[in-house]
Design a protein around this motif. Sequence first.
Motif, PDB file in Angstrom:
ATOM      1  N   GLU A 143       3.615  -3.133  10.032  1.00  0.00           N
ATOM      2  CA  GLU A 143       3.808  -4.216   9.088  1.00  0.00           C
ATOM      3  C   GLU A 143       3.122  -4.254   7.942  1.00  0.00           C
ATOM      4  OE1 GLU A 143       3.617  -9.114   9.532  1.00  0.00           O
ATOM      5  OE2 GLU A 143       3.728  -7.998  11.251  1.00  0.00           O
ATOM      6  N   TYR A 144       1.629  -3.914   7.777  1.00  0.00           N
ATOM      7  CA  TYR A 144       1.076  -3.882   6.671  1.00  0.00           C
ATOM      8  C   TYR A 144       1.535  -2.954   5.556  1.00  0.00           C
ATOM      9  CZ  TYR A 144      -3.241  -2.778   3.890  1.00  0.00           C
ATOM     10  OH  TYR A 144      -4.290  -2.459   2.951  1.00  0.00           O
ATOM     11  N   CYS A 145       2.046  -1.681   6.335  1.00  0.00           N
ATOM     12  CA  CYS A 145       2.306  -0.351   5.452  1.00  0.00           C
ATOM     13  C   CYS A 145       3.405   0.023   6.035  1.00  0.00           C
ATOM     14  CB  CYS A 145       1.110   0.605   5.492  1.00  0.00           C
ATOM     15  SG  CYS A 145       1.460   1.895   4.428  1.00  0.00           S
ATOM     16  N   PRO A 146       4.664  -0.539   5.905  1.00  0.00           N
ATOM     17  CA  PRO A 146       5.972   0.132   6.459  1.00  0.00           C
ATOM     18  C   PRO A 146       6.157   1.747   6.228  1.00  0.00           C
ATOM     19  CG  PRO A 146       6.462  -1.780   5.425  1.00  0.00           C
ATOM     20  CD  PRO A 146       5.058  -1.554   4.956  1.00  0.00           C
ATOM     21  N   ASN A 147       5.766   2.203   5.061  1.00  0.00           N
ATOM     22  CA  ASN A 147       5.921   3.761   4.771  1.00  0.00           C
ATOM     23  C   ASN A 147       4.861   4.547   5.430  1.00  0.00           C
ATOM     24  OD1 ASN A 147       8.181   2.903   3.023  1.00  0.00           O
ATOM     25  ND2 ASN A 147       6.911   2.508   1.546  1.00  0.00           N
TER      26      ASN A 147
ATOM     27  N   MET B 266       0.949  -1.114   0.102  1.00  0.00           N
ATOM     28  CA  MET B 266       0.083  -0.140   0.246  1.00  0.00           C
ATOM     29  C   MET B 266       0.876   1.265   0.099  1.00  0.00           C
ATOM     30  SD  MET B 266      -3.346   1.126   2.677  1.00  0.00           S
ATOM     31  CE  MET B 266      -1.895   1.447   4.067  1.00  0.00           C
ATOM     32  N   LYS B 267       0.425   2.409  -0.687  1.00  0.00           N
ATOM     33  CA  LYS B 267       1.193   3.573  -0.917  1.00  0.00           C
ATOM     34  C   LYS B 267       1.173   4.421   0.551  1.00  0.00           C
ATOM     35  CE  LYS B 267       0.376   4.512  -5.599  1.00  0.00           C
ATOM     36  NZ  LYS B 267      -0.351   5.520  -6.751  1.00  0.00           N
ATOM     37  N   SER B 268       2.089   5.227   0.725  1.00  0.00           N
ATOM     38  CA  SER B 268       2.204   5.635   2.283  1.00  0.00           C
ATOM     39  C   SER B 268       0.806   6.587   2.502  1.00  0.00           C
ATOM     40  CB  SER B 268       3.394   6.729   1.994  1.00  0.00           C
ATOM     41  OG  SER B 268       3.430   7.566   3.208  1.00  0.00           O
ATOM     42  N   LYS B 269       0.493   6.371   3.623  1.00  0.00           N
ATOM     43  CA  LYS B 269      -0.671   6.855   3.951  1.00  0.00           C
ATOM     44  C   LYS B 269      -0.479   7.647   5.520  1.00  0.00           C
ATOM     45  CE  LYS B 269      -3.541   5.601   0.587  1.00  0.00           C
ATOM     46  NZ  LYS B 269      -4.025   6.730  -0.376  1.00  0.00           N
ATOM     47  N   LYS B 270      -1.375   8.548   5.756  1.00  0.00           N
ATOM     48  CA  LYS B 270      -1.069   9.203   7.530  1.00  0.00           C
ATOM     49  C   LYS B 270      -2.492   8.517   8.026  1.00  0.00           C
ATOM     50  CE  LYS B 270       0.644  13.321   7.882  1.00  0.00           C
ATOM     51  NZ  LYS B 270       0.829  14.511   8.080  1.00  0.00           N
ATOM     52  N   ILE B 271      -2.319   7.942   9.001  1.00  0.00           N
ATOM     53  CA  ILE B 271      -3.313   7.208   9.788  1.00  0.00           C
ATOM     54  C   ILE B 271      -3.388   7.469  11.183  1.00  0.00           C
ATOM     55  CG2 ILE B 271      -4.272   5.049  10.409  1.00  0.00           C
ATOM     56  CD1 ILE B 271      -3.272   3.906   7.874  1.00  0.00           C
ATOM     57  N   ILE B 272      -4.400   7.822  11.931  1.00  0.00           N
ATOM     58  CA  ILE B 272      -4.281   8.122  13.326  1.00  0.00           C
ATOM     59  C   ILE B 272      -5.041   6.772  13.917  1.00  0.00           C
ATOM     60  CG2 ILE B 272      -5.450   9.441  15.312  1.00  0.00           C
ATOM     61  CD1 ILE B 272      -5.293  11.768  13.122  1.00  0.00           C
ATOM     62  N   ILE B 273      -4.567   6.406  14.957  1.00  0.00           N
ATOM     63  CA  ILE B 273      -5.193   5.241  16.056  1.00  0.00           C
ATOM     64  C   ILE B 273      -5.565   5.921  17.264  1.00  0.00           C
ATOM     65  CG2 ILE B 273      -5.137   3.006  16.839  1.00  0.00           C
ATOM     66  CD1 ILE B 273      -2.733   2.460  14.979  1.00  0.00           C
ATOM     67  N   LEU B 274      -6.921   5.793  17.783  1.00  0.00           N
ATOM     68  CA  LEU B 274      -7.396   6.210  18.819  1.00  0.00           C
ATOM     69  C   LEU B 274      -8.016   5.540  19.685  1.00  0.00           C
ATOM     70  CD1 LEU B 274      -8.120   8.944  20.241  1.00  0.00           C
ATOM     71  CD2 LEU B 274     -10.038   9.535  18.960  1.00  0.00           C
ATOM     72  N   ASP B 275      -7.206   4.889  20.745  1.00  0.00           N
ATOM     73  CA  ASP B 275      -7.779   4.119  21.743  1.00  0.00           C
ATOM     74  C   ASP B 275      -7.093   4.341  23.184  1.00  0.00           C
ATOM     75  OD1 ASP B 275      -8.015   1.369  22.861  1.00  0.00           O
ATOM     76  OD2 ASP B 275      -9.204   0.830  21.322  1.00  0.00           O
ATOM     77  N   ASP B 276      -7.936   4.142  23.981  1.00  0.00           N
ATOM     78  CA  ASP B 276      -7.345   4.338  25.584  1.00  0.00           C
ATOM     79  C   ASP B 276      -6.757   3.156  25.964  1.00  0.00           C
ATOM     80  OD1 ASP B 276     -10.090   3.251  25.587  1.00  0.00           O
ATOM     81  OD2 ASP B 276     -10.176   3.836  27.777  1.00  0.00           O
TER      82      ASP B 276
ATOM     83  N   LEU C 137      -3.750  -0.709  21.516  1.00  0.00           N
ATOM     84  CA  LEU C 137      -3.378   0.559  20.645  1.00  0.00           C
ATOM     85  C   LEU C 137      -1.966   0.085  20.093  1.00  0.00           C
ATOM     86  CD1 LEU C 137      -3.836   3.626  19.976  1.00  0.00           C
ATOM     87  CD2 LEU C 137      -2.419   4.335  21.899  1.00  0.00           C
ATOM     88  N   LYS C 138      -1.025  -0.431  21.003  1.00  0.00           N
ATOM     89  CA  LYS C 138       0.183  -0.844  20.449  1.00  0.00           C
ATOM     90  C   LYS C 138       0.262  -1.769  19.429  1.00  0.00           C
ATOM     91  CE  LYS C 138       2.636   2.287  22.519  1.00  0.00           C
ATOM     92  NZ  LYS C 138       3.334   3.261  21.836  1.00  0.00           N
ATOM     93  N   GLY C 139      -0.741  -2.988  19.686  1.00  0.00           N
ATOM     94  CA  GLY C 139      -1.102  -4.049  18.670  1.00  0.00           C
ATOM     95  C   GLY C 139      -1.431  -3.704  17.400  1.00  0.00           C
ATOM     96  N   MET C 140      -2.657  -2.502  17.246  1.00  0.00           N
ATOM     97  CA  MET C 140      -2.804  -2.100  16.028  1.00  0.00           C
ATOM     98  C   MET C 140      -1.893  -1.398  15.412  1.00  0.00           C
ATOM     99  SD  MET C 140      -6.720  -1.014  16.187  1.00  0.00           S
ATOM    100  CE  MET C 140      -6.846   0.271  17.500  1.00  0.00           C
ATOM    101  N   GLU C 141      -1.027  -0.685  16.187  1.00  0.00           N
ATOM    102  CA  GLU C 141       0.117   0.044  15.525  1.00  0.00           C
ATOM    103  C   GLU C 141       1.070  -0.876  14.853  1.00  0.00           C
ATOM    104  OE1 GLU C 141       3.398   3.605  16.665  1.00  0.00           O
ATOM    105  OE2 GLU C 141       2.635   2.183  18.156  1.00  0.00           O
ATOM    106  N   LEU C 142       1.622  -1.922  15.519  1.00  0.00           N
ATOM    107  CA  LEU C 142       2.358  -2.832  15.186  1.00  0.00           C
ATOM    108  C   LEU C 142       1.688  -3.701  13.838  1.00  0.00           C
ATOM    109  CD1 LEU C 142       3.423  -4.773  18.092  1.00  0.00           C
ATOM    110  CD2 LEU C 142       4.943  -3.422  16.633  1.00  0.00           C
ATOM    111  N   ILE C 143       0.554  -3.908  13.832  1.00  0.00           N
ATOM    112  CA  ILE C 143      -0.241  -4.275  12.692  1.00  0.00           C
ATOM    113  C   ILE C 143      -0.115  -3.645  11.369  1.00  0.00           C
ATOM    114  CG2 ILE C 143      -2.402  -5.309  11.593  1.00  0.00           C
ATOM    115  CD1 ILE C 143      -3.124  -6.241  14.418  1.00  0.00           C
ATOM    116  N   LEU C 144      -0.349  -2.092  11.624  1.00  0.00           N
ATOM    117  CA  LEU C 144      -0.340  -1.368  10.474  1.00  0.00           C
ATOM    118  C   LEU C 144       1.030  -0.879   9.829  1.00  0.00           C
ATOM    119  CD1 LEU C 144      -3.122   1.079  11.657  1.00  0.00           C
ATOM    120  CD2 LEU C 144      -3.482  -0.426   9.851  1.00  0.00           C
TER     121      LEU C 144
END
Length: 205
Positions: free
Chosen positions: A25-29, A1-11, A16-23
């Motif tokens: 890995e899915y989109c290194p850029n 996937m091309k480079s994107k700017k994504i916000i993750i919002l979770d308390d 939160l860290k798990g989703m960040e790792l998944i993303l």
Amino acid sequence: MKSKKIIILDDHTLFLKGMELILKEYCPNCDIYTYQSIKKLKHDRLNLRKFDLLVSDIELPDEDTFSFFSLLKENYPRLPILIVSMHKKNAIIKKCKAIGIEGYLLKHEDQQLTKAITTILSGKEYFSKTIVDFCKQTNNINENLSLREEEIIKLIAKGHPNQKIALILTLSVETIKTHKRNIKLKLNLKSTSDIIDFAKNNYLL
């Protein structure tokens, strides 16, 4: 996937860290911004017009999320929102759709996260099969209820006894009792507490 700017919002830090790792890995850029509260997100004064996606929980401690999402949709209509939540409640899902939120996953469906993001970034909606099937089933049940029965269910859920409901609706107590019996039969419920649970799932009280 091309480079994107994504916000993750979770308390919840671990999720939160798990989703960040998944993303990552899915989109290194991709540029991933993580926040645990709406307040902190607002504090950073990000130019949200430059972002491609917001992935968020539906329940955050510091602010009403529905008001926040409505404001985002009003001011940044091109910013899609994907909800990842533990809540499988018809009232919440219906409210999300009414606001214009593009996707909804349950937290245990994290294996669908990348598929959901790809679908939403392509301009389509993504509601998991679990959510779609649940809404269909619940809506079919709700269609059997009359407007008066729905009104009585909401009043029961607010803790009003038969006498108070009768007074509010200008009906007799016996009529209210009859409606309650019919509600239980239609919904296959056994007690008043079952009616309250049904109301919490289906209506924003």
